[in-house]
Design an enzyme around this catalytic site. Structure first.
Site, PDB file in Angstrom:
ATOM      1  N   GLY A 554       0.836  -1.192   0.000  1.00 39.30           N
ATOM      2  CA  GLY A 554       0.000   0.000   0.000  1.00 39.30           C
ATOM      3  C   GLY A 554       0.865   1.234   0.000  1.00 39.30           C
ATOM      4  N   GLY A 556       0.404   5.773  -0.353  1.00 41.77           N
ATOM      5  CA  GLY A 556      -0.501   6.905  -0.522  1.00 41.77           C
ATOM      6  C   GLY A 556       0.124   8.129   0.070  1.00 41.77           C
ATOM      7  N   GLY A 557      -0.717   9.056   0.442  1.00 41.00           N
ATOM      8  CA  GLY A 557      -0.219  10.331   0.932  1.00 41.00           C
ATOM      9  C   GLY A 557       0.691  10.200   2.139  1.00 41.00           C
ATOM     10  N   GLY A 559       2.730   7.620   3.007  1.00 37.86           N
ATOM     11  CA  GLY A 559       3.971   6.883   2.864  1.00 37.86           C
ATOM     12  C   GLY A 559       3.715   5.530   2.256  1.00 37.86           C
ATOM     13  N   VAL A 561       3.757   1.144   2.600  1.00 38.54           N
ATOM     14  CA  VAL A 561       3.671   0.012   3.518  1.00 38.54           C
ATOM     15  C   VAL A 561       4.195  -1.247   2.847  1.00 38.54           C
ATOM     16  CG1 VAL A 561       2.181  -1.296   5.056  1.00 38.54           C
ATOM     17  CG2 VAL A 561       1.573   1.036   4.464  1.00 38.54           C
ATOM     18  N   LYS A 575       5.822   0.166   7.938  1.00 36.38           N
ATOM     19  CA  LYS A 575       5.301   1.394   7.380  1.00 36.38           C
ATOM     20  C   LYS A 575       6.348   2.483   7.397  1.00 36.38           C
ATOM     21  CE  LYS A 575       1.710   4.581   7.653  1.00 36.38           C
ATOM     22  NZ  LYS A 575       0.339   4.701   7.472  1.00 36.38           N
ATOM     23  N   ASP A 673      -7.206  10.708  12.051  1.00 32.51           N
ATOM     24  CA  ASP A 673      -7.482  10.295  10.677  1.00 32.51           C
ATOM     25  C   ASP A 673      -8.439   9.111  10.668  1.00 32.51           C
ATOM     26  OD1 ASP A 673      -7.349  10.550   7.989  1.00 32.51           O
ATOM     27  OD2 ASP A 673      -5.382   9.608   7.755  1.00 32.51           O
TER      28      ASP A 673
END
Ligand SMILES: *[C@@H]1O[C@H](CO)[C@@H](O)[C@H](O)[C@H]1NC(C)=O
Ligand SMILES: *[C@@H]1O[C@H](CO)[C@@H](O)[C@H](O)[C@H]1NC(C)=O
Ligand SMILES: *[C@@H]1O[C@H](CO)[C@@H](O)[C@H](O)[C@H]1NC(C)=O
Ligand SMILES: *[C@@H]1O[C@H](CO)[C@@H](O)[C@H](O)[C@H]1NC(C)=O
Ligand SMILES: *[C@@H]1O[C@H](CO)[C@@H](O)[C@H](O)[C@H]1NC(C)=O
Ligand SMILES: *[C@@H]1O[C@H](CO)[C@@H](O)[C@H](O)[C@H]1NC(C)=O
Ligand SMILES: *[C@@H]1O[C@H](CO)[C@@H](O)[C@H](O)[C@H]1NC(C)=O
Ligand SMILES: *[C@@H]1O[C@H](CO)[C@@H](O)[C@H](O)[C@H]1NC(C)=O
Ligand SMILES: *[C@@H]1O[C@H](CO)[C@@H](O)[C@H](O)[C@H]1NC(C)=O
Length: 887
Positions: A554, A556-557, A559, A561, A575, A673
């Site tokens: 994964g 995204g914004g 970082g 994983v 992560k 979040d």
């Protein structure tokens, strides 16, 4: 199968909102201004200036009458200075230094002269945005002067907060030095964020008396208070209508006038902060003018300059790449030769080019010393992302324009494959079409991007090869042994040297990351020491097969994983966040220490971290069944969906975890979040909340500002947005959105029938007012839940979504409410089962049998899921092979 989701939502939102382009063919824009689609819509008059100095900007901004959409967008260009400067009209404080499609980088500066004689002891500075669609997203100010306190007026000036004190420096200190240190002596730094206006007050401490003294050599710091920003940014949107829905109704004033443009609700969500427009579907440009959106026109096949430098040391730099202005085909292909002697060819701050393979469409890169980066990204404003590469890969693919070959060939003057015997081909990333590139036909080699660049391969290639081979053997034999010895020596030395450098670097990072602090924190708590571990980089390299790109599960914004298997066979998610600011490291470490002590069944377990990289790596438990978001929103194709019982349970579990974080843990932690993609599900579909505190760790820098806010777009607490004050109720708000997702089974940002994008929460609250809740919720929910349950959850969600955080329930109340509902449901269930088992099994027993269907459907069917299961299988494979070969 994946975990720690840098959610699909985030990804998709990142894609949607990054660098909304403003690149365009300006002549086209100016020429079409008469065709005023939509009647009285104010559009720029012909001949409006679109630049000031070499800063370009675009409608809705404009200079002069009839050039901007409204007075708020009106700018002036001050050409009296050596380099022309762009200001907001009637505002000499706010200079525009960079223009973006939803943001402006600004520079604030004001000098306030001090009147000597002790008459005035309070000086003021106020700043106001040019209109209600403009928000000062953040501003870092350095304020110079001498002997005063700085206050910020708040609550409509009813109260004030002291920000800092500026004392007088020694006489020898110049303004410049004071400003650079800015440590309280002669200067202090002030950070402001998310404001429409601010007012600062400077109160002289000696009431001017000391200023009468006989400082013969005093610096000019005594004479004025100078406020300058080091970094400041404004976000803007169109506010003549509060939302896209209402803007579309008001067609005469609707701002998204270009074909292929789309409307998005403004950042404030429920604050009715208007809307923004953007070009969609592979189109770029200015959505605010007719025909403003076009396909990529950024490639210019003609070299503008003669005698371009075509090498950097011993690296050749063929067209379409180039070093100087006029020598490259598009901005994205500009490279920077920082040192000819050492052949340092800079791609961006973090990467150097080692070789350009022009015919293969590849660039070899390496990380600039001191930088270790996991993703290859080049940000050039207004340019599409035409480079692809990830992980630790050292070759990056590139395309010349985001067009299909068919499209590219239609516009001969912009077509890149200009050589005879060249051809066009498409470049794909793993999941997207990137654009086209050129290639010499088979049997030819060279540069397809320049005239006659492709040359036929020599036919006698075969025999020369043999000669070379022979020569090679002779030379090899004669000098072989010497070279071998020398080479061995050099290799050994080089390796050792590299190892030493790496070791030093790791040590440095470890120190920077306050490894010692964390060690301390952990050793002071006996419980924690057995749970948390500080991993070495080697541990994690081994676990992830050297951060193999195929291990990425994964990104995204926030970082990246990676999945990994530790030496003790634990499967983990590793992560890697984006850079954290220096000052935030200790806060971060603190949070790690706290989280490592948490052992809650509904919170993803943090095993430890690694501090030897520039940005700490976090090691979490691997959660196998993906996120609530994936299951809720990607299930339509697989025909499966969570039962209402599961939904209630998962909601209650997640609420419990958040309540625990807020109050039960030793220090209250705000998640910051909360969203369905951060609620993970383990093999029993038990909820595991992940990613806490992460949003704070996201650096606020220019390229990410919009993404940041948008990353939580749909879940963002409007009060937080407005005041910048984050508290536990911000999590409650976001959780309210998750409840709505569960009820409606729709994503947090929805597309309405008219095609506009809208916050699900807005839609929900609006619809709640107009019709019975039963009619809004998803069919399945309606079938499985009782009307009472639906109404309870809906009103709970409504309370969580209250604008005023004081009116929202606490997380504890939310959890209790949900538990109460579950208890009621299981009681009524037993009643049904006890009394009429054979007549009415539908209400509850469905849950058990559904689990089976669930796991079966998850194994295959939908594309995304099968991808995950593939990855999971390969993980299992890794797992088994690592079992088989102990090392
Ligand atoms: C254009 O911008 C560059 C910096 O990007 C600056 O060095 C240069 O002086 C500017 N030129 C003009 C004419 O303003
Ligand atoms: C601006 O537009 C108005 C109305 O469309 C027109 O009357 C006026 O002359 C225009 N001004 C300029 C400077 O073009
Ligand atoms: C600044 O504001 C205060 C009160 O708001 C006022 O007393 C003072 O005179 C002002 N200072 C100047 C220089 O205008
Ligand atoms: C403050 O600004 C004034 C006017 O721009 C300038 O003359 C002065 O040197 C500045 N002083 C400092 C301390 O920067
Ligand atoms: C703060 O900056 C001033 C110069 O502006 C310098 O003289 C002083 O030593 C600095 N103080 C500290 C503690 O760094
Ligand atoms: C502003 O102040 C900071 C310290 O707070 C300093 O690092 C920075 O260099 C200053 N900026 C300028 C432009 O002087
Ligand atoms: C290129 O255009 C296609 C549409 O043809 C779009 O789907 C894709 O996202 C674009 N890629 C980039 C990097 O802009
Ligand atoms: C090139 O690199 C130098 C040194 O890193 C930097 O100062 C300069 O701004 C760069 N120029 C461009 C055009 O990126
Ligand atoms: C890119 O993908 C498309 C289908 O999405 C395929 O037709 C095409 O052959 C691919 N091109 C390359 C170079 O792999």
């Amino acid at each position: 199968m994946r975990l720690l989701p840098d959610s699909p939502l985030l990804l998709c939102v990142v894609l949607v909102f990054t660098a909304i382009p403003s690149e365009q063919d300006s002549s086209g824009v100016l020429g079409t201004s008469q065709s005023q689609a939509g009647g009285s819509n104010a559009l720029p008059a012909a001949g409006c200036p679109r630049s000031c100095g070499n800063l370009t900007f675009d409608y809705p901004f404009g200079i002069g009458s009839n050039c901007s959409r409204s007075p708020a967008f009106s700018l002036t260009c001050d050409s009296t200075t050596q380099t022309p400067r762009l200001y907001f009209e009637d505002d000499s404080i706010t200079e525009v230094v960079a223009y973006g499609s939803t943001w402006l980088q600004i520079s604030l500066s004001q000098a306030i002269p001090i009147m000597h004689g002790g008459v005035v002891s309070t000086y003021n500075m106020s700043w106001k945005s040019s209109g209600s669609g403009f928000t000062l997203f953040y501003a870092n100010l350095n304020i110079t002067g001498c002997d005063f306190d700085i206050y910020q007026l708040q609550d409509r000036h009813a109260s004030s907060v002291k920000l800092c004190t500026v004392t007088c420096p020694d006489a020898g200190i110049t303004d410049k030095v004071a400003r650079q240190n800015c440590n309280g002596t002669g200067c202090c730094s002030v950070n402001l964020d998310v404001l429409e206006a601010f007012q600062l007050q400077f109160v002289l401490r000696s009431h001017g008396r000391a200023r009468l003294g006989t400082h013969t050599s005093r610096s000019s710091l005594w004479d004025s208070i100078n406020v300058t920003s080091t970094d400041a940014e404004i976000l803007w949107s169109i506010v003549d209508q509060p939302t896209c829905a209402s803007a579309m109704d008001d067609s005469a004033n609707y701002a998204c006038v270009s074909n292929h443009s789309n409307c998005y609700d403004g950042l404030g969500g429920r604050l009715d902060l208007g809307y923004i427009c953007r070009c969609d579907g592979g189109y770029r440009g200015n959505p605010y003018v007719p025909n403003g959106c076009s396909r990529d026109k950024g490639y210019n096949p003609k070299e503008q300059k003669e005698n371009c430098q075509r090498s950097c040391g011993n690296i050749s730099v063929p067209f379409p790449f180039g070093l100087e202005e006029g020598c490259f085909a598009r901005r994205l292909f500009q490279l920077n030769c920082t040192n000819t002697a050492s052949s340092s060819l800079q791609f961006d701050d973090e990467h150097q080019v080692t070789r350009i393979h022009i015919n293969e469409g590849l660039v070899d890169i390496k990380y600039t010393p001191l930088y270790e980066q996991e993703m290859f990204r080049v940000y050039v404003s207004n340019e599409p992302g035409l480079y692809i590469g990830s992980g630790e890969s050292s070759s990056v693919q590139w395309a010349v324009a985001n067009l299909t070959c068919h499209e590219a060939m239609q516009n001969k003057s912009g077509y890149a494959c200009v050589s005879i015997s060249s051809t066009c081909l498409g470049v794909n990333s793993t999941d997207d079409y990137i654009g086209y590139r050129c290639k010499c036909l088979h049997g030819f080699q060279g540069n397809p991007y320049i005239h006659n660049g492709c040359q036929a391969l020599p036919i006698n290639g075969e025999s020369t090869k043999k000669q070379n081979l022979l020569l090679g053997i002779v030379i090899g034999l004669s000098s072989g042994i010497g070279i071998l010895l020398l080479g061995l020596c050099a290799t050994v030395l080089l390796r050792k040297w590299k190892r030493d450098i790496k070791k030093q670097q790791r040590k440095k990072y470890f120190q920077k990351n306050k490894g010692l602090l964390l060690e301390q924190l952990i050793s002071s708590d006996e419980n924690a020491s057995e749970k948390t571990k500080i991993f070495t980089l080697e541990d994690l390299e081994k676990a992830t097969n050297n951060f193999d790109p195929t291990r990425i599960i994964g990104h995204g914004g926030h970082g990246m994983v990676y999945k990994g298997i530790l030496s003790d066979q634990r499967v983990v998610a590793i992560k890697r966040s984006k850079n954290i600011e220096e000052g935030e490291i200790s806060q971060f470490i603190n949070e790690v220490a706290i989280l490592s002590q948490i052992n809650h069944r509904n919170i993803v377990k943090l095993f430890g971290c690694c501090l030897e990289t520039e940005v700490p790596l976090l090691v979490y438990d691997f959660i196998s069944n993906g996120s609530l978001f994936e299951i809720l929103h990607s299930s339509s194709s697989s025909g499966f969906s969570l039962s209402w019982d599961d939904c209630l349970r998962i909601a209650a579990e997640a609420a419990g975890a958040l309540y625990y974080l807020h109050s039960a843990a030793s220090v209250s932690i705000f998640h910051r979040d909360v969203k369905s993609s951060n609620i993970l599900l383990d093999s029993n579909y038990t909820a595991k909340v992940s990613d806490f505190g992460a949003s704070r760790l996201v650096p606020i820098d220019q390229t990410h500002v919009v993404t940041n806010i948008q990353g939580t777009f749909g879940y963002l607490d409007p009060e937080y947005y407005h005041t910048g004050q984050l508290n536990d109720k911000s999590d409650v708000y976001s959780f309210g959105v998750v409840l709505v997702e569960l009820l409606l089974r729709r994503e947090p940002i929805i597309t309405s029938e008219t095609g506009s994008k809208q916050n699900l929460s807005n839609y929900f609250l609006w619809e709640m007012k107009t019709r019975p809740t039963k009619e809004i919720v998803a069919t399945q929910v309606c079938e499985e839940a009782t009307e009472e349950e639906i109404n309870s959850i809906a009103s709970l969600a409504e309370m969580c979504l209250r604008l005023n955080s004081g009116e929202r329930p606490t997380m504890k109340q939310v959890e209790m409410n949900l538990q109460l509902l579950r208890t009621k449901r299981s009681n009524s269930c037993h009643v049904v089962q006890d009394n009429a088992e054979e007549i009415q099994p539908l209400l509850c027993t469905g849950a058990e049998s559904r689990y089976e269907t669930f796991s079966i459907t998850l194994g295959g069917s939908s594309n995304a899921e099968s991808q995950y299961s593939q990855r999971f299988n390969s993980l299992e494979h890794d797992f088994k092979s690592s079992l088989g070969t102990p090392h």
